[in-house]
Design a protein around this motif. Structure first.
Motif, short mmCIF file in Angstrom:
data_model
loop_
_atom_site.label_atom_id
_atom_site.label_comp_id
_atom_site.label_asym_id
_atom_site.label_seq_id
_atom_site.Cartn_x
_atom_site.Cartn_y
_atom_site.Cartn_z
N LEU A 303 13.96 7.77 -41.62
CA LEU A 303 12.69 7.47 -41.64
C LEU A 303 12.34 5.90 -42.65
O LEU A 303 12.39 5.38 -42.94
CB LEU A 303 11.27 8.59 -41.40
CG LEU A 303 11.37 9.11 -40.22
CD1 LEU A 303 9.89 10.06 -40.61
CD2 LEU A 303 10.68 8.07 -38.98
N ASN A 310 8.21 4.82 -38.78
CA ASN A 310 6.96 6.11 -39.44
C ASN A 310 5.59 4.90 -40.03
O ASN A 310 5.34 4.72 -40.89
CB ASN A 310 7.84 6.23 -40.79
CG ASN A 310 7.16 7.49 -41.22
OD1 ASN A 310 6.27 8.39 -41.19
ND2 ASN A 310 6.65 7.25 -42.88
N VAL A 326 5.81 10.41 -45.70
CA VAL A 326 5.92 11.07 -44.47
C VAL A 326 5.11 12.32 -44.14
O VAL A 326 5.43 13.81 -44.66
CB VAL A 326 7.46 11.84 -44.11
CG1 VAL A 326 8.10 12.92 -42.38
CG2 VAL A 326 8.27 10.59 -44.41
#
Length: 464
Positions: A303, A310, A326
Motif C-alpha cells: 500500500l 489506500n 493503514v
C-alpha cells in the motif's frame, strides 16, 4: 429525586440497540460510571455506565428488547447523593433532559464514548440486605429474575444474595466439563471476568481433568439436530444487529462502488517455510504467526507503493482522500455475523505485532466485545476464506474503502519451479477494488507486489 436515563447515541449514529442483559436490579445501589447493562448494536456489544449515583427504582426494558435511542432505559432515586455525585455535563445532564423527537438523536442524547465505566472488578452491584420481617420468597425471586442469570444466586429467605463469578457461557461450559466450581477460580484480568485461561490455570494447579464423554454426547456432536415431528417447517429470525448492518453495508457497497476483481495464483512455499521456522523458535511460539499475518505485512508494504488502494471517494466534497496510514480491516466470522474490525496504524507494526493484533482482534470479535471505535475508520481490508478450504472468491469492498484482498487456501500441489515440476505450497489471491479510485493497472500492480512478497518474503527487505 427520581432521574431517568435514556438510551444514548453510542457514538455510532445507530438508531437502536438490543438489551443483552442487566447488570443491576431494582433496589440496587449504584455508583457513578458503574456498568449497569450490556446492549448490542449493529456493530458490537457495548457496556453502559451509569450517569447517576443512587438506587435503581425501575427497569424499563427486558433482555432481548430492541430499544430506540432516546427511550427511557432505567430510573434512579438519587436522593441526597444527587448533589454530591456530579455526573458529567455530557452524560447526566443530557440524559435527564427531555428528548425532542424532532431533533437528531445525536443532539438529543449524550455520547457515552469517552467516559467509560470503571473496571468491572471494582464496581460490582452492592445489593441491599433483605432483613425486613415482611420479606417473602416472592420478592426475592422477583429480584433474581430481574438480574443477569450469571450475576447472583439466592440463599435462604432473608439472606443477602450471594454474587456468582462472572464468565461467558463457553467458559462456564468448559469449567463444567472439567468439574471445576467457578467460585474457586480467580479472575486475573482487570474486567473481573473469568476467562478460559483462568480456568486452565486453575485446572493445572489442581489436576482437574475433563469428564469422560458419553456415546450420546458424541452422537449429538456428530449428527445435526433433528426437528421434532410437530416442529414448524420454517424458522423466522428477526433481521437486526450485525446481520442487518452487514447486509445494508454490502448492498450499499455493491450498488455504489463499481467493483473489479482480479485473481493471481502464487507459490508461497518460501512464506510457509518462514512461518515454520518462526513457529520453531521458542521465543516466538506464543505469537501464532500464520499466513494471514504475513499477508497483512505484505499488504501494508504494498500500500505504501500504491496509495490509490489506500484511499476513499468523498462524494460530497468531490475529492479523493488518500490516507497516509493503514487501518487494516480483518474480516472475522462470529456467531453474530461477519464483522470487520481494523488494526489502527498497521503499517507501524512488525510481523510479530501484527500477528498478536490479529489474534486479539479475532478473539474480541468472537466474544462480541469489539469497541465501536475499532469498527470505524478502516482504509483497506483482508478476508481469509482459505481457513474454510476455499480457493478463491469475489469479496465485496467494505464501504468507505478502496479495496479488499481475499486469501485462498494454501494447497500442496505440482507447480513449475526452476524449470521443473515440484510439489509446492500454492494459494490464490483475489483483489476487489473500487474502479472509481483504482484503474486496472494500479490494481494489478498492487496485487503482483503482494504476491511477490509472499513468493519471496526476503523481497520485503527491499521495500520502504
Amino acid at each position: 429525586m427520581t432521574q431517568d436515563f435514556r438510551l444514548p447515541d453510542l457514538g455510532e449514529g445507530l438508531p437502536e440497540a438490543e438489551l443483552v442483559q442487566w447488570l443491576v436490579a431494582v433496589g440496587d445501589t449504584v455508583s457513578l460510571n458503574q456498568t449497569i447493562a450490556e446492549v448490542e448494536t449493529a456493530k458490537a456489544v457495548v457496556e453502559l455506565p451509569s450517569p447517576h449515583a443512587g438506587t435503581v427504582t425501575a427497569l424499563h426494558a427486558e433482555p432481548g428488547d430492541v430499544i430506540a435511542v432516546g427511550s427511557v432505559l432505567i430510573s434512579f432515586d438519587t436522593g441526597a447523593t444527587d448533589a454530591t455525585s456530579p455526573a458529567s455535563d455530557a452524560g447526566a445532564a443530557a440524559a435527564d433532559a427531555p428528548v425532542d423527537a424532532s431533533a437528531p438523536a445525536e443532539q438529543a442524547q449524550p455520547n457515552l464514548v469517552g467516559y467509560g465505566a470503571a473496571p468491572r472488578a471494582s464496581v460490582r452491584p452492592q445489593r441491599r440486605a433483605r432483613v425486613a420481617a415482611s420479606s417473602t420468597v416472592a420478592s426475592d425471586t422477583a429480584v433474581l429474575e430481574a438480574a443477569p442469570h450469571d450475576a447472583i444466586q439466592l440463599g435462604d429467605v432473608g439472606e443477602r444474595p450471594v454474587e456468582r463469578p462472572r464468565s461467558t457461557p463457553p467458559v462456564r461450559k468448559f469449567a463444567k466439563q472439567l468439574g471445576i466450581d467457578l467460585a474457586l477460580v480467580e479472575a486475573t484480568g482487570v474486567s473481573g471476568i473469568i476467562t478460559r485461561a483462568d480456568v486452565e490455570a486453575y485446572a493445572a494447579r489442581t489436576g482437574a481433568v475433563p469428564a469422560p464423554v458419553t456415546t450420546a454426547e458424541v452422537d449429538e456432536r456428530l449428527e445435526p439436530p433433528r426437528p421434532a415431528a410437530s416442529a414448524e417447517r420454517t424458522t423466522r429470525t428477526p433481521i437486526r444487529g450485525v446481520r442487518r448492518m452487514t447486509a445494508e453495508a454490502m448492498v450499499r457497497s455493491a450498488f455504489t462502488a463499481p467493483h473489479v476483481t482480479t485473481f493471481l495464483t502464487v507459490d508461497v512455499t518460501a512464506s510457509s517455510e518462514l512461518i515454520a521456522s518462526l513457529k520453531a523458535d521458542r521465543a516466538l511460539q506464543e505469537h501464532r504467526i500464520g499466513i494471514l499475518a504475513v499477508a497483512a505485512k505484505a499488504v501494508c508494504l504494498a500500500l505504501s507503493r500504491h496509495p490509490g488502494l489506500n484511499s476513499r471517494w468523498d462524494e460530497e466534497a468531490g475529492e479523493i482522500v488518500e490516507h497516509h496510514y493503514v487501518n487494516l480491516g480483518i474480516a472475522a466470522a462470529t456467531g453474530r455475523g461477519l464483522v470487520v474490525p481494523n488494526i489502527k496504524d498497521a503499517q507501524e507494526l512488525t510481523l510479530v505485532e501484527l500477528a498478536d493484533a490479529i489474534r486479539s482482534l479475532a478473539e474480541t470479535a468472537r466474544g462480541g466485545k469489539t469497541p465501536p471505535a475499532d469498527m470505524m475508520g478502516g482504509t483497506f481490508s483482508i478476508t481469509n476464506v482459505g481457513v474454510f478450504g476455499v480457493d478463491a472468491g469475489t469479496p465485496i469492498i467494505n464501504p468507505g474503502e478502496a479495496g479488499i484482498l481475499a486469501l485462498g487456501a494454501v494447497r500442496r500441489q505440482p507447480w513449475e519451479h526452476r524449470g521443473e515440476i515440484a510439489l509446492r505450497d500454492v494459494m490464490t489471491l483475489a483483489l476487489s477494488f473500487d474502479h472509481r479510485l483504482v484503474d486496472g493497472e494500479q490494481g494489478s500492480r498492487f496485487l503482483v507486489d503482494v504476491a511477490e512478497i509472499l513468493r519471496e518474503p526476503g523481497r520485503a527487505m527491499l521495500l520502504r
